[in-house]
Design an enzyme around this catalytic site. Structure first.
Site, PDB file in Angstrom:
ATOM      1  N   LYS A 204       0.831  -1.201   0.000  1.00  0.00           N
ATOM      2  CA  LYS A 204       0.000   0.000   0.000  1.00  0.00           C
ATOM      3  C   LYS A 204       0.872   1.260   0.000  1.00  0.00           C
ATOM      4  O   LYS A 204       1.947   1.296   0.605  1.00  0.00           O
ATOM      5  CB  LYS A 204      -0.936   0.005   1.221  1.00  0.00           C
ATOM      6  N   ARG A 238      -4.076  -9.967   4.787  1.00  0.00           N
ATOM      7  CA  ARG A 238      -4.270 -10.106   3.333  1.00  0.00           C
ATOM      8  C   ARG A 238      -2.997  -9.612   2.648  1.00  0.00           C
ATOM      9  O   ARG A 238      -2.663  -8.429   2.740  1.00  0.00           O
ATOM     10  CB  ARG A 238      -5.485  -9.292   2.890  1.00  0.00           C
TER      11      ARG A 238
END
Length: 256
Positions: A204, A238
């Site tokens: 991210k 995840r």
């Protein structure tokens, strides 16, 4: 939870696994590396990604879910979609979880469909429309905002008959770097300890952009953050890099 993108335009692995042969091969590698859940995603939700209809998602998935189930019957499969029709298709193909990034906000039929399947439902915090998904809102207190959203949406899901709920605070969706770092430090305040918490911070931008790095170059930093959220009670990670995360999990369990 290992990420299996079937998209040609995902930001870090776009186009690698979007045919049956390569998807099956990657699914096998994710499982061999230690994944227990495979998160199959037919549509990218990165900023400026191509928008697909439910029909296009279903066409892109094709036989991949049933092939994975046949080849790897031990694998749990979550389907990453915000469409009820795609969930119905995935349910018939044998999925085990629904991973809806929209919290039921992008398809009015989603909660009813989730209730009908009786599958576990991953509830993610996100802005209320597809177009505003990545808009930085500027929350006064992100932890309080996320918990208010979880409280409201979980109540709605429970009333519909969805009892198996997993909470995802939505890292990477419409939140500033500061918001996301605050959430990392306050994971133990998220979700009321009633439902399991899923954390998805793999590759991210709130991690790699401040460091001036690329998405593939932040594994060490990501694993440190994974350890931090595990210590605060996170139950599912995840990730793209399963083997490295499995090692972090092993270290965490040794410390307990």
């Amino acid at each position: 939870m290992g990420i299996l993108n079937l998209t040609p335009d995902s930001f870090s692995d776009g186009g690698k696994f979007n045919n049956e042969k390569s998807a099956l091969k990657h699914a096998g590698k994710l499982l061999q590396d230690g994944a227990e859940i495979l998160d199959v995603g037919p549509q990218s939700t990165r900023p400026n990604a191509e928008f697909l209809s439910a029909e296009e998602e279903i066409n892109r998935i094709g036989n991949i879910i049933s092939l994975i189930k046949k080849e790897f019957p031990q694998a749990l499969i979550s389907l990453d979609t915000f469409y009820a029709e795609t969930v119905k298709f995935g349910f018939n193909e044998g999925i085990d979880l629904i991973n809806d990034i929209s919290g039921g906000q992008y398809d009015a039929e989603m909660f009813e469909t989730a209730a009908h399947t009786k599958l576990p439902y991953i509830l993610m915090h996100v802005n209320p429309s597809y177009k505003t998904m990545h808009d930085k809102t500027g929350f006064e207190d992100i932890t309080l905002e996320v918990n208010r959203y979880f409280s409201r949406k979980a109540k709605e899901l429970l009333e519909k008959g969805v009892n198996d709920i997993i909470l995802d605070p939505g890292f990477g969706f419409g939140k500033t770097v500061e918001d996301q770092m605050k959430m990392i430090h306050e994971v133990d305040y998220l979700g009321f300890e009633r439902f399991p918490l899923l954390i998805g911070i793999s590759r991210k931008s709130f991690i790699y952009k401040p460091l001036g790095k690329l998405p593939l170059d932040i594994n060490e930093e990501t694993q440190k953050l994974h350890m931090k959220v595990l210590e605060q009670g996170a139950k599912i990670l995840r990730v793209h890099d399963v083997a490295e995360t499995k090692e972090t999990l092993t270290q965490f369990l040794r410390k307990k």
